[in-house]
Design an enzyme around this catalytic site. Structure first.
Site, short mmCIF file in Angstrom:
data_model
loop_
_atom_site.label_atom_id
_atom_site.label_comp_id
_atom_site.label_asym_id
_atom_site.label_seq_id
_atom_site.Cartn_x
_atom_site.Cartn_y
_atom_site.Cartn_z
N GLY A 176 0.81 -1.21 0.00
CA GLY A 176 0.00 0.00 0.00
C GLY A 176 0.84 1.26 0.00
N THR A 208 -9.54 -0.80 0.81
CA THR A 208 -9.71 0.61 0.45
C THR A 208 -10.47 0.80 -0.86
OG1 THR A 208 -7.54 0.59 -0.63
CG2 THR A 208 -7.62 1.32 1.69
N TYR A 236 -17.62 1.18 3.22
CA TYR A 236 -16.22 1.41 3.57
C TYR A 236 -16.11 2.23 4.85
CZ TYR A 236 -11.60 3.59 3.44
OH TYR A 236 -10.36 4.06 3.77
#
Length: 282
Positions: A10, A58, A121
C-alpha cells in the site's frame, strides 16, 4: 524501534519501508486480514515492540458489494490486533479515514464530532475504530484523507494518465478536503509510535490531513500544472459523477490535536505533490 507493520504494497506501507527499512512488513501471505486470528497470531509470534496497521480494504465502491469482506478486514482484523497488543502491553496504531463522517456542513471535523458514514467502507472503518478503543491497552487511530503518492492507484496517478490522453477532464468541484502525501502519513505514524513508546499515557484518536483544504477539481488543476500538461479541468457537481458509494462532500479535518499532543503539523500537499511528480518523472 522493533516495529511490526501490517501491509507491504500500500501507499503508506511503501513510504514506511523507505523511512524505516528495519521494520518488519507483513504482506497478505504472512497475515491475511480476512483472517483476524491469523493477524493476532502474527503479533504474538513476532516479539515486536510496537504494531502499526497500514493495511485495509480501500476499494470504496467495491466494498458496497462485499460488505462482510470489508468488515472482516477493516473492523474485525484491527480489533483483533488491538486486543492482542493490549494483552502483550504493546503500543498499537491503525490508520483510518475521513469517510467515517457524513460530509455535511463546511467546518473541519474534530475528533469528537458525531460520525455518520455514508457507505460500507466508512462504516467498516468506524467499526474498526470502535473495536480498537474497546480493546483497551495503549492505542491510537489516525484518520486521514485523500492519500496520494508515487505508488499504487491514487488520484494523482489517474489524473496524470488521463491528462496525457485528453484535452479536458470533468472533475468534481463540490467535495472539499485535504490531499495528504503518504510519506507525511508514514512520518506521522513513526513519530506517534515513538512518543507512545516513551510515554504510556500517549494515544487516542487523531486527525491528519494536508493543507490547504481544496477540491478535487482544484487538486486536478495543480496536478496538470505541476506536470506541464495542457489538459483543461471542467468543474462538475457530484451529481454528474455517480458512483456506487457516496462520497462525503466535506472531508475537511481539524488537525489541532495531533499538533498539540505530538508536535505534528499539517503537511503542505503542494510541496508533497511536487515531490511525487518529480519521483514519477525521474
Amino acid at each position: 524501534m522493533d516495529l511490526l507493520v501490517f501491509g507491504q504494497s500500500g501507499q503508506v506501507a511503501r513510504e514506511l519501508a523507505r523511512l524505516a527499512p528495519q521494520a518488519r512488513f507483513l504482506a497478505r501471505a504472512q497475515a491475511d486480514l480476512s483472517d483476524p486470528e491469523a493477524c493476532a497470531a502474527a503479533i504474538r509470534a513476532s516479539g515486536c515492540a510496537a504494531v502499526l496497521n497500514a493495511a485495509a480494504h480501500t476499494a470504496v465502491d467495491r466494498a458496497e458489494s462485499e460488505p462482510e469482506f470489508a468488515h472482516r478486514i477493516n473492523a474485525e482484523a484491527p480489533a483483533a490486533m488491538a486486543r492482542t497488543c493490549a494483552a502483550l502491553g504493546l503500543p498499537f496504531l491503525s490508520i483510518s479515514t475521513d469517510y467515517v463522517f457524513d460530509g455535511s456542513g463546511a467546518h473541519p471535523w474534530v475528533e469528537t464530532d458525531p460520525t455518520g458514514p455514508l457507505g460500507v467502507y466508512g462504516a467498516s472503518k468506524l467499526a474498526g475504530e470502535r473495536g480498537i478503543a474497546r480493546a483497551g491497552g495503549q492505542w491510537a487511530v489516525l484518520r486521514t484523507s485523500w492519500v496520494f503518492s508515487a505508488h499504487g492507484a491514487n488520484f494523482v496517478k489517474t489524473m496524470l494518465r488521463l491528462g496525457a490522453e485528453r484535452d479536458e477532464l470533468r472533475v468534481v468541484a463540490d467535495q472539499h478536503g485535504g490531499p495528504t502525501p503518504a510519506e507525511a502519513i508514514a512520518r506521522a505514524c513513526l513519530t506517534m509510535l515513538a512518543a507512545m513508546r516513551a510515554d504510556p499515557a500517549k494515544g487516542g484518536l487523531y486527525h491528519f490531513a494536508g493543507s490547504p483544504d481544496t477540491t478535487w477539481a482544484d487538486f486536478a488543476r495543480a496536478i496538470m500544472a505541476g506536470a506541464g500538461l495542457g489538459c483543461r479541468i471542467i468543474d462538475i457537481p457530484t451529481s454528474d459523477y455517480p458512483t456506487p458509494a457516496r462520497r462525503p462532500a466535506n472531508s475537511r479535518l481539524d488537525c489541532a490535536a495531533i499538533l498539540r499532543d505530538f508536535g505534528i503539523s499539517r503537511p503542505d500537499w503542494q510541496a508533497g505533490l511536487a515531490k511525487v511528480l518529480q519521483e514519477l518523472t525521474a
